[in-house]
Scaffold this motif. Structure first.
Motif, short mmCIF file in Angstrom:
data_model
loop_
_atom_site.label_atom_id
_atom_site.label_comp_id
_atom_site.label_asym_id
_atom_site.label_seq_id
_atom_site.Cartn_x
_atom_site.Cartn_y
_atom_site.Cartn_z
N GLY A 105 -8.75 24.25 60.75
CA GLY A 105 -7.33 24.54 60.94
C GLY A 105 -6.55 23.29 61.32
O GLY A 105 -5.45 23.05 60.82
N VAL A 106 -7.13 22.48 62.20
CA VAL A 106 -6.45 21.24 62.61
C VAL A 106 -6.25 20.34 61.39
O VAL A 106 -5.16 19.78 61.19
N LEU A 107 -7.27 20.24 60.57
CA LEU A 107 -7.16 19.41 59.36
C LEU A 107 -6.09 19.99 58.41
O LEU A 107 -5.25 19.25 57.88
N SER A 108 -6.12 21.31 58.23
CA SER A 108 -5.12 21.94 57.34
C SER A 108 -3.71 21.69 57.85
O SER A 108 -2.81 21.38 57.07
N ALA A 109 -3.53 21.88 59.16
CA ALA A 109 -2.18 21.70 59.71
C ALA A 109 -1.71 20.28 59.44
O ALA A 109 -0.55 20.05 59.06
N PHE A 110 -2.59 19.31 59.61
CA PHE A 110 -2.21 17.91 59.35
C PHE A 110 -1.83 17.70 57.88
O PHE A 110 -0.82 17.06 57.57
N MET A 111 -2.63 18.29 56.99
CA MET A 111 -2.34 18.11 55.56
C MET A 111 -1.01 18.77 55.17
O MET A 111 -0.21 18.21 54.41
N ILE A 112 -0.78 19.98 55.71
CA ILE A 112 0.49 20.66 55.39
C ILE A 112 1.66 19.86 55.98
O ILE A 112 2.69 19.68 55.34
N LEU A 113 1.45 19.37 57.21
CA LEU A 113 2.51 18.57 57.86
C LEU A 113 2.96 17.43 56.96
O LEU A 113 4.16 17.17 56.81
N ALA A 114 1.98 16.75 56.33
CA ALA A 114 2.30 15.58 55.52
C ALA A 114 3.27 15.94 54.39
O ALA A 114 4.30 15.27 54.21
N PHE A 115 2.99 17.00 53.64
CA PHE A 115 3.91 17.28 52.51
C PHE A 115 5.11 18.11 52.92
O PHE A 115 6.16 18.03 52.29
N TYR A 116 4.97 18.88 54.01
CA TYR A 116 6.09 19.70 54.48
C TYR A 116 7.25 18.79 54.91
O TYR A 116 8.42 19.09 54.66
N CYS A 117 6.91 17.65 55.53
CA CYS A 117 7.96 16.72 55.98
C CYS A 117 8.61 16.00 54.79
O CYS A 117 9.77 15.58 54.89
N VAL A 118 7.88 15.86 53.69
CA VAL A 118 8.52 15.29 52.49
C VAL A 118 9.61 16.25 52.01
O VAL A 118 10.74 15.86 51.71
N ILE A 119 9.28 17.55 52.00
CA ILE A 119 10.28 18.56 51.59
C ILE A 119 11.42 18.59 52.61
O ILE A 119 12.59 18.71 52.25
#
Ligand code: PFF
Length: 476
Positions: A105-119
């Motif tokens: 979950g920690v890894l997923s949250a980090f990965m989503i964070l990366a592209f979510y902030c681009v949006i």
């Protein structure tokens, strides 16, 4: 003895200052681009009313039980997601390997964070466009005066060509997120949520009411709520379950982390129900907000990112006071995206504080810097790195560029696996007395919830995973 230790630890640990602070922060985490873009698009693409009804069913019978499972693990553990699971496993005499569910979950949250902030950066760009537009088009007229349809529709593809611009906007969005996360749970995340979420609701209701009067509201009702049950096929049902999970931010340890800051006297069953109700209402209202505007402009309701970043800006052109509504709309989306990105950054931050003993600002700063590097690389996926397929060796992800791979791997694989492991952990592994002490349920309702967590949720999640990995099974 155990209880004393925990209370002492909790006393020195930052947490929500009130029950409503927690509820608003958790609603802020749940309500985001998924409600505003993905839900209306999925509903439109999957048969309107039948999808909507099945979605509500999924939220109630699958999403809500998992949401309660995640928050109770956190509240029991009173620590970062991994440590909370570790504690519950240790106290249940189970293997430490269960910690892996939260690690994923920690890894997923980090990965989503990366592209979510681009949006999030794209949203900032449109806020800028509509601020400028107020000066050129004026307050009363339509938005983007003097621009042709193709000029407006090309704003988005042109932005996607500009890797440098997207990187700067990404950096700004990451920095704003970092500002709140670095200030802590009660002093940063909660403070942001109690201001931004009510503002979000006011804007959403205001724009929806305005759109109902000026736009194609009756057409929208027919479009979203026509119950054509012949369209409720296997793939449509799975799309609804997947959307329910994404929308409630499940499977990424976010709700475990937020649950760990909740005081002992809060009834988690009640708060989870409030959070799920609010998230679902926002999704439904978002449909009622967006479609009248788009349909009144005679444009296609076709979904995806284009709906928000190309079709809607175009629709504001023919709307009375379109510049003001356009600006209000993108500010509203920005608020929703920000409270979600804050929750995403909090998960690895809390983990790094716990794991390495970093001070919070250092942990959050490191997470932010790494997310920015990954985000910038993913932003270049739309131009210079278009042909870079990081997971080309895995057939399921072969065609994905870095940006879409971050999304697909988390949505199709990591989030369902994380949620599946959570339900197995709570339903089968953790000791029942710990669960009962936390979940705030009694009698028949408690038994019904436990049945869902034990049987229905794992089965539904396993189905999502299998079909996500082998899409051909349902002919999708
Ligand atoms: N629930 C968010 C949305 O609907 O936009 C997306 C999301 C946020 C997913 C935070 C996961 C998460 F941890």
């Amino acid at each position: 003895m155990v209880a004393t230790t925990k209370t002492q630890e909790a006393a020195g640990r930052d947490g929500w200052s009130s029950r409503s602070g927690f509820i608003l922060a958790a609603i802020g985490a749940a309500v985001g681009l998924g409600n505003l873009v993905r839900f209306p698009a999925e509903a439109a693409a999957n048969g309107g009313g039948a999808f909507v009804l099945f979605y509500i069913f999924c939220i109630a019978l699958i999403g809500l039980p998992v949401l309660l499972s995640e928050t109770l693990i956190g509240r029991h553990g009173q620590a970062s997601a991994t440590r909370s699971v570790e504690r519950m496993a240790a106290e249940s005499g189970a293997s430490k390997a269960w910690t892996g569910l939260a690690g994923l979950g920690v890894l997923s949250a980090f990965m989503i964070l990366a592209f979510y902030c681009v949006i999030g950066g794209w949203v900032l760009y449109y806020v800028g466009i509509f601020v400028g537009d107020l000066f050129t088009s004026g307050v009363t007229g339509g938005a983007l005066a003097g621009m042709s349809a193709s000029d407006i529709e090309s704003i988005f593809p042109t932005l996607l060509e500009q890797g440098g611009m997207m990187s700067i906007l990404d950096a700004v969005f990451v920095a704003i997120t970092l500002y709140f996360v670095a200030r802590g749970v009660s002093g940063g995340i909660e403070k942001a949520s109690v201001v931004l979420m009510p503002a979000f609701f006011l804007l959403l209701i205001g724009i929806t009411v305005y759109g109902a009067f000026t736009g194609a509201f009756t057409e929208t009702l027919a479009f979203l709520f026509s119950f054509d049950f012949t369209r409720l096929t296997g793939p449509v049902m799975l799309a609804a379950v997947g959307q329910a999970f994404f929308s409630l931010s499940l499977g990424v340890a976010g709700m475990i982390t937020y649950g760990s800051y909740v005081a002992r006297d809060v009834n988690l069953a009640k708060t989870s129900t409030t959070i799920a109700l609010a998230d679902t209402s926002v999704a439904l209202i978002a449909g009622l907000c967006i479609f009248p505007i788009v349909l009144a402009a005679g444009l296609s309701s076709e979904g995806g990112m284009g709906l928000m970043f190309a079709t809607l800006p175009h629709s504001f052109q023919s709307m009375p006071a379109g510049s003001v509504i356009g600006l209000a709309f993108f500010v509203m989306v920005g608020f929703a995206a920000l409270t979600s990105s804050v929750s995403l950054m909090e998960v690895p931050t809390a983990w790094a504080v716990d794991r390495f003993g970093f001070a919070r600002p250092i942990a959050a700063g490191t997470v932010a810097a790494l997310a920015l590097i990954l985000g910038v690389a993913s932003a270049y996926s739309f131009n210079a790195l278009n042909d870079f397929h990081p997971l080309g060796f895995i057939p399921l992800f072969a065609g994905e560029n870095l940006f879409t791979a971050l999304d697909s791997v988390t949505a199709k694989l990591f989030m369902p696996i994380g949620a599946l492991l959570t339900t197995i952990f709570v339903g089968w592994i953790a000791e029942r007395r710990m669960i009962d002490a936390e979940n705030g349920l009694r009698g028949g309702l408690d038994r019904f919830w436990f049945f869902l967590v034990r049987w229905l949720c794992p089965a539904a999640l396993a189905a999502i995973l299998i079909v996500g990995i082998f899409p051909d099974i349902l002919g999708t």
